[in-house]
Design an enzyme around this catalytic site. Structure first.
Site, PDB file in Angstrom:
ATOM      1  N   ASP A 151     -29.383 -11.461 -27.596  1.00  0.00           N
ATOM      2  CA  ASP A 151     -29.519 -11.305 -25.930  1.00  0.00           C
ATOM      3  C   ASP A 151     -27.873 -10.309 -24.669  1.00  0.00           C
ATOM      4  O   ASP A 151     -27.309 -10.423 -24.541  1.00  0.00           O
ATOM      5  CB  ASP A 151     -28.658 -13.021 -25.616  1.00  0.00           C
ATOM      6  CG  ASP A 151     -29.615 -13.801 -26.090  1.00  0.00           C
ATOM      7  OD1 ASP A 151     -30.522 -13.795 -26.074  1.00  0.00           O
ATOM      8  OD2 ASP A 151     -28.810 -15.370 -26.853  1.00  0.00           O
ATOM      9  N   GLY A 198     -35.499 -14.667 -25.723  1.00  0.00           N
ATOM     10  CA  GLY A 198     -35.996 -14.827 -23.989  1.00  0.00           C
ATOM     11  C   GLY A 198     -34.921 -13.503 -23.719  1.00  0.00           C
ATOM     12  O   GLY A 198     -33.983 -13.615 -23.328  1.00  0.00           O
TER      13      GLY A 198
HETATM   14  P1  GDP Z   1     -32.038 -10.064 -23.513  1.00  0.00           P
HETATM   15  O1  GDP Z   1     -32.473 -11.183 -24.838  1.00  0.00           O
HETATM   16  O2  GDP Z   1     -31.043  -8.975 -24.412  1.00  0.00           O
HETATM   17  O3  GDP Z   1     -33.188 -10.124 -22.963  1.00  0.00           O
HETATM   18  O4  GDP Z   1     -30.808 -10.944 -22.927  1.00  0.00           O
HETATM   19  P2  GDP Z   1     -30.298 -12.383 -22.123  1.00  0.00           P
HETATM   20  O5  GDP Z   1     -31.512 -12.345 -21.074  1.00  0.00           O
HETATM   21  O6  GDP Z   1     -31.040 -13.160 -22.951  1.00  0.00           O
HETATM   22  O7  GDP Z   1     -29.208 -12.071 -21.666  1.00  0.00           O
HETATM   23  C1  GDP Z   1     -28.519 -11.386 -21.130  1.00  0.00           C
HETATM   24  C2  GDP Z   1     -28.345 -12.195 -19.818  1.00  0.00           C
HETATM   25  O8  GDP Z   1     -27.129 -11.160 -18.571  1.00  0.00           O
HETATM   26  C3  GDP Z   1     -29.232 -13.422 -18.744  1.00  0.00           C
HETATM   27  O9  GDP Z   1     -29.436 -13.257 -18.028  1.00  0.00           O
HETATM   28  C4  GDP Z   1     -28.703 -11.510 -17.861  1.00  0.00           C
HETATM   29  O10 GDP Z   1     -29.527 -11.487 -16.858  1.00  0.00           O
HETATM   30  C5  GDP Z   1     -27.892 -11.349 -18.019  1.00  0.00           C
HETATM   31  N1  GDP Z   1     -27.192  -9.521 -17.231  1.00  0.00           N
HETATM   32  C6  GDP Z   1     -28.172  -8.728 -17.979  1.00  0.00           C
HETATM   33  N2  GDP Z   1     -27.185  -7.548 -18.276  1.00  0.00           N
HETATM   34  C7  GDP Z   1     -26.533  -7.926 -17.037  1.00  0.00           C
HETATM   35  C8  GDP Z   1     -25.170  -7.415 -16.684  1.00  0.00           C
HETATM   36  O11 GDP Z   1     -24.427  -6.401 -16.713  1.00  0.00           O
HETATM   37  N3  GDP Z   1     -23.902  -8.005 -15.980  1.00  0.00           N
HETATM   38  C9  GDP Z   1     -24.187  -9.836 -15.471  1.00  0.00           C
HETATM   39  N4  GDP Z   1     -23.312 -10.514 -15.008  1.00  0.00           N
HETATM   40  N5  GDP Z   1     -25.676  -9.979 -16.416  1.00  0.00           N
HETATM   41  C10 GDP Z   1     -26.271  -9.460 -16.568  1.00  0.00           C
HETATM   42  P1  IMO Z   2     -33.455 -12.241 -28.201  1.00  0.00           P
HETATM   43  O1  IMO Z   2     -34.707 -11.076 -27.949  1.00  0.00           O
HETATM   44  C1  IMO Z   2     -30.350 -14.417 -29.693  1.00  0.00           C
HETATM   45  C2  IMO Z   2     -30.886 -16.689 -33.305  1.00  0.00           C
HETATM   46  C3  IMO Z   2     -31.365 -18.439 -33.220  1.00  0.00           C
HETATM   47  C4  IMO Z   2     -30.850 -18.888 -34.614  1.00  0.00           C
HETATM   48  C5  IMO Z   2     -31.812 -17.606 -35.529  1.00  0.00           C
HETATM   49  C6  IMO Z   2     -33.150 -17.894 -36.090  1.00  0.00           C
HETATM   50  O2  IMO Z   2     -32.735 -13.192 -26.885  1.00  0.00           O
HETATM   51  O3  IMO Z   2     -32.230 -11.684 -28.202  1.00  0.00           O
HETATM   52  P2  IMO Z   2     -35.607 -18.138 -35.551  1.00  0.00           P
HETATM   53  O4  IMO Z   2     -35.784 -19.801 -34.732  1.00  0.00           O
HETATM   54  O5  IMO Z   2     -35.339 -16.949 -35.063  1.00  0.00           O
HETATM   55  O6  IMO Z   2     -35.371 -18.620 -36.480  1.00  0.00           O
HETATM   56  O7  IMO Z   2     -33.642 -18.706 -35.032  1.00  0.00           O
HETATM   57  O8  IMO Z   2     -31.527 -16.224 -35.027  1.00  0.00           O
HETATM   58  N1  IMO Z   2     -32.155 -15.965 -32.500  1.00  0.00           N
HETATM   59  C7  IMO Z   2     -31.802 -15.519 -31.461  1.00  0.00           C
HETATM   60  N2  IMO Z   2     -30.553 -15.015 -30.721  1.00  0.00           N
HETATM   61  N3  IMO Z   2     -30.993 -14.107 -28.996  1.00  0.00           N
HETATM   62  C8  IMO Z   2     -32.315 -14.356 -29.544  1.00  0.00           C
HETATM   63  O9  IMO Z   2     -33.617 -13.318 -29.260  1.00  0.00           O
HETATM   64  C9  IMO Z   2     -33.172 -14.914 -30.218  1.00  0.00           C
HETATM   65  N4  IMO Z   2     -33.987 -14.993 -31.568  1.00  0.00           N
HETATM   66  C10 IMO Z   2     -33.536 -15.203 -32.248  1.00  0.00           C
HETATM   67  O10 IMO Z   2     -30.717 -19.255 -32.315  1.00  0.00           O
HETATM   68  O11 IMO Z   2     -29.477 -18.444 -34.856  1.00  0.00           O
HETATM   69 MG    MG Z   3     -32.242 -13.149 -24.874  1.00  0.00          MG
END
Ligand code: GDP
Ligand code: IMO
Ligand code: MG
Length: 428
Positions: free
Chosen positions: A13, A40
């Site tokens: 994330d 996600g």
């Molecule tokens: P990913 O799994 O690494 O693609 O990250 P996620 O999408 O799960 O979580 C990142 C969250 O931070 C999302 O809600 C993005 O829209 C938001 N986001 C990404 N870059 C920035 C940023 O520079 N500032 C802020 N405020 N939000 C961001």
């Molecule tokens: P993105 O790509 C954050 C975490 C789960 C749990 C552990 C194992 O969005 O960064 P799993 O279902 O993979 O067996 O769960 O890994 N986890 C993540 N945490 N971002 C993710 O993906 C994750 N994918 C799995 O929360 O702790």
């Molecule tokens: Mg994510």
């Protein structure tokens, strides 16, 4: 842009989806190489948010997308996502997306086992996403998995499902106290799934390599983060795939010599969803403020993300494990209001300083972070578009990250939208 791998440096994330969407503009192909719909990835374009779990984030930029052999794919979720993106006028036809015939399928029993195991573990649970990721990779390793290529011969597919479900139902019922699944029902559900998916199935490795021979550039989209890696992460509180950059080659069928740039995405602080040690975790008002301002809720499960300070022991670990050539700092804007900002520069363990991230979670749990404190910049950064416009204190904080990690920052992100991005001069 040459072939570029994007990986998360922390516990996922970090904002990979946003950066992949952005950099897709300069690539021809975008490929996922590990993980599944535990990911996600959020993209925000013209104020509209789109979250993808399986389809590579290059799809919004109309780039040819691939799901490599290293990904575990839930076919039901994939079809739902294709429909969801279609409803947003995003073309995810089989002209735009190919799925490797070698990618393993997450079957309904994988989901059931994942969820039932977590319930049985009680407060010792890993906090998985419940999507069947671990059980699917487990079957891959024990050579009992079902792959996309198996859909080509449906009779053989049916036989494989019947054989394996005999064992899975026994395990579900007798060990996990969970309801068994009807094998004939599973097979019959797959008739429609198969019809829709057949045009998408291809030898992704061959297509990627042909493309490279024709001069196409590939962007590799990592999922999760380095510290969720099955081997290098905080085992057993990890995911079940190799999340580090080396797997971009293996998980897509491209040789490692083709990986040119390796970019690590770094959130300006740290978050974690699910269980497991987290040395810089904050349990105070600052942690709450970061969680609120950063809207730190999981994009897959909606769970609140745990928040803490940036941890350089982790980042240095990620630099070494991935051979990072550049960093992207995301969510800098979330720190705008803070009076002071801390960076963890080392861990103290039993009276001595630990330089390296320990392999034992028992040791990690007892590590105390050593912090250096930086003054906050107390400026709204989300509207800034040039490096020169940033306050001196922000520049110092960022320079310190470069100094400690020894890797240059190539991009700054100050908001969720594509436009809230500063590309540093060194980028291209
Ligand atoms: P990913 O799994 O690494 O693609 O990250 P996620 O999408 O799960 O979580 C990142 C969250 O931070 C999302 O809600 C993005 O829209 C938001 N986001 C990404 N870059 C920035 C940023 O520079 N500032 C802020 N405020 N939000 C961001
Ligand atoms: P993105 O790509 C954050 C975490 C789960 C749990 C552990 C194992 O969005 O960064 P799993 O279902 O993979 O067996 O769960 O890994 N986890 C993540 N945490 N971002 C993710 O993906 C994750 N994918 C799995 O929360 O702790
Ligand atoms: Mg994510």
């Amino acid at each position: 842009m040459s072939n570029t791998v994007i990986v998360g440096t922390q516990w996922g994330d970090e904002g990979k989806g946003k950066i992949v969407d952005l950099l897709s503009e300069y690539s021809d192909y975008v490929v996922r190489f590990q993980g599944g719909n535990n990911a996600g990835h959020t993209m925000v374009v013209d104020g509209n948010e789109i979250i993808s779990h399986l389809v590579p984030s290059g799809i919004l930029q109309k780039k040819m997308c691939f799901i490599g052999n290293g990904v575990v794919v839930d076919p039901v979720v994939l079809l739902e996502e294709i429909d969801y993106l279609g409803s947003k006028d995003v073309d995810v036809s089989s002209e735009m997306l190919k799925v490797s015939d070698r990618a393993h399928m997450i079957m309904p029993y994988h989901r059931s086992i994942d969820q039932a195991r977590e319930i049985k573990k009680g407060d010792k649970k890993i906090g998985t996403t419940g999507r069947g990721i671990g059980p699917c990779y487990e079957d891959r390793a024990t050579r009992r998995g079902i792959r996309f290529g198996d859909l080509l011969d449906f009779d053989l597919f049916g036989e494989k499902v019947l054989t394996i479900m005999d064992e899975k139902n026994f395990y579900l019922e007798k060990y996990l106290n969970a309801p068994p699944l009807d094998p004939q029902g599973v097979i019959s559900d797959f008739k429609d799934i198969r019809n829709r998916l057949l045009p998408y199935i291809a030898d992704v490795s061959v297509l990627l390599n042909k493309g490279m021979n024709d001069g196409k550039h590939i962007l590799f989209e990592g999922a999760q983060g380095t510290h969720l890696d099955i081997e290098h992460g905080t085992y057993p509180f990890v995911t079940s795939s190799s999340t580090v950059s080396g797997n971009a080659a293996c998980g897509s069928g491209v040789g490692p010599r083709h990986l040119n740039e390796i970019i690590g995405i770094v959130k300006a602080y740290t978050t974690r969803v699910g269980s497991g040690p987290f040395p810089t975790e904050l349990f105070d008002d600052i942690g709450d403020a970061i969680q609120k301002k950063g809207a730190e809720f999981g994009a897959t499960t909606g769970r609140k993300r745990r928040c803490g300070w940036l941890d350089m022991v982790m980042l240095k670990n990620a630099v070494r494990l991935n051979s990072l050539t550049g960093l992207v700092i995301t969510k800098l804007d979330v720190l705008d209001d803070l009076d002071e900002i801390k960076i963890c520069t080392g861990y103290e363990y039993e009276g001595r300083t630990m330089e390296y991230f320990p392999s034992s979670i028992k040791v990690l749990e007892r590590c105390r972070p050593i912090y250096e404190t930086h003054p906050g910049w107390k400026t709204v950064t989300s509207k800034l578009t040039k490096w020169d416009d940033f306050p001196e204190s922000t520049k110092k904080y960022l320079s310190r990250i470069e100094e400690l990690s020894t890797v240059p920052i190539k991009i700054l992100s100050v908001g969720p939208g594509r436009e809230a991005t500063i590309m540093m001069e060194s980028f291209f």
